[in-house]
Design an enzyme around this catalytic site. Structure first.
Site, PDB file in Angstrom:
ATOM      1  CG  ASP A  65      22.176  19.812  -3.872  1.00 35.88           C
ATOM      2  OD1 ASP A  65      22.673  18.932  -4.621  1.00 35.88           O
ATOM      3  OD2 ASP A  65      21.339  19.539  -2.983  1.00 35.88           O
ATOM      4  CG  ASP A 115      28.718  13.000  -1.058  1.00 40.30           C
ATOM      5  OD1 ASP A 115      29.826  13.192  -0.565  1.00 40.30           O
ATOM      6  OD2 ASP A 115      27.880  12.229  -0.540  1.00 40.30           O
TER       7      ASP A 115
HETATM    8  P1  IMP Z   1      26.352  11.892  -4.837  1.00 45.95           P
HETATM    9  O1  IMP Z   1      27.015  11.063  -3.771  1.00 45.95           O
HETATM   10  O2  IMP Z   1      27.348  12.825  -5.484  1.00 45.95           O
HETATM   11  O3  IMP Z   1      25.638  11.042  -5.819  1.00 45.95           O
HETATM   12  O4  IMP Z   1      25.271  12.792  -4.105  1.00 45.95           O
HETATM   13  C1  IMP Z   1      24.045  12.215  -3.761  1.00 45.95           C
HETATM   14  C2  IMP Z   1      23.127  13.155  -3.063  1.00 45.95           C
HETATM   15  O5  IMP Z   1      23.439  13.080  -1.686  1.00 45.95           O
HETATM   16  C3  IMP Z   1      23.214  14.639  -3.372  1.00 45.95           C
HETATM   17  O6  IMP Z   1      22.503  15.044  -4.503  1.00 45.95           O
HETATM   18  C4  IMP Z   1      22.546  15.198  -2.122  1.00 45.95           C
HETATM   19  O7  IMP Z   1      21.149  15.136  -2.242  1.00 45.95           O
HETATM   20  C5  IMP Z   1      22.990  14.219  -1.045  1.00 45.95           C
HETATM   21  N1  IMP Z   1      24.079  14.760  -0.218  1.00 45.95           N
HETATM   22  C6  IMP Z   1      25.379  14.433  -0.227  1.00 45.95           C
HETATM   23  N2  IMP Z   1      26.050  15.111   0.717  1.00 45.95           N
HETATM   24  C7  IMP Z   1      25.132  15.908   1.330  1.00 45.95           C
HETATM   25  C8  IMP Z   1      25.202  16.862   2.404  1.00 45.95           C
HETATM   26  O8  IMP Z   1      26.247  17.158   3.005  1.00 45.95           O
HETATM   27  N3  IMP Z   1      24.034  17.456   2.745  1.00 45.95           N
HETATM   28  C9  IMP Z   1      22.846  17.199   2.111  1.00 45.95           C
HETATM   29  N4  IMP Z   1      22.742  16.321   1.117  1.00 45.95           N
HETATM   30  C10 IMP Z   1      23.875  15.682   0.717  1.00 45.95           C
END
Ligand code: IMP
Ligand code: MG
Length: 182
Positions: A94, A97
């Protein structure tokens, strides 16, 4: 809830992603690997926008440590992943981040010895990214704003919204309060 990206805008970009994947993987043994739970809505829409033979598989990633950005320790569950040996894999999530989740997913998927790995996401929070990796495909670049809907959750709620929205404090509180009322 304040609409950040509308259903129509999502539909246009997701269809374009499906067409692009179809163009690039024509004649290839493609597996689209959806990341549970956030990618389920995107997965269902992207695969129906493709026009080539492909397989669909699932992997689970979760980070514990907080309901919002989940910056805790990453856990990858590969129990549902089928044989990927020699196949071309597109990991579909999805949101990209910090990028830590995708880096962990790459490592997990590499152990299945696929022919290639690329990543595709609905949203990319470009100025939050701290890893060297970048998503190969993305539908929208967004600023550092907490969003929900179209699979994205807060405390496991809001995944069913058909659009991407920005929840206000009251909506976030209500999602947490659900825990005590059930
Ligand atoms: P990462 O920081 O790329 O490892 O992302 C970690 C997880 O944080 C993602 O898979 C989402 O589940 C969650 N996440 C990050 N940003 C958002 C947001 O804006 N809304 C909802 N979930 C988020
Ligand atoms: Mg989440």
């Amino acid at each position: 809830m304040q609409v950040f990206i509308s259903e129509l805008e999502i539909q246009e970009r997701v269809s374009a992603l499906g067409r692009r994947i179809s163009d690039q993987y024509t004649g290839s043994p493609l597996t689209i690997l959806g990341v549970l739970t956030g990618s389920i809505v995107l997965l269902a829409d992207v695969i129906r926008a493709t026009s080539i033979p492909l397989r669909v598989a699932l992997i689970q990633a979760s980070s514990y440590g907080g309901a919002r950005t989940e910056s805790g320790e990453l856990t990858i569950n590969s129990a549902l992943v089928p044989d990927l040996n020699g196949r071309d894999v597109v990991i579909l999530d999805d949101i990209f981040d910090t990028g830590n989740t995708m880096v962990g997913l790459y490592e997990a998927v590499e152990s299945f010895q696929p022919a290639s790995i690329r990543s595709a996401v609905l949203l990319w929070k470009t100025n939050r990214t701290i890893v060297d990796l970048k998503p190969d495909y993305f539908c929208f670049q967004i600023p550092d704003e907490f969003v929900v809907g179209y699979g994205l959750d807060y405390n496991d709620e809001f995944r069913n919204l058909p659009f991407i929205g920005v929840p206000d404090e009251e909506e976030l509180r209500a999602a947490v309060d659900q825990d005590v009322s059930t």
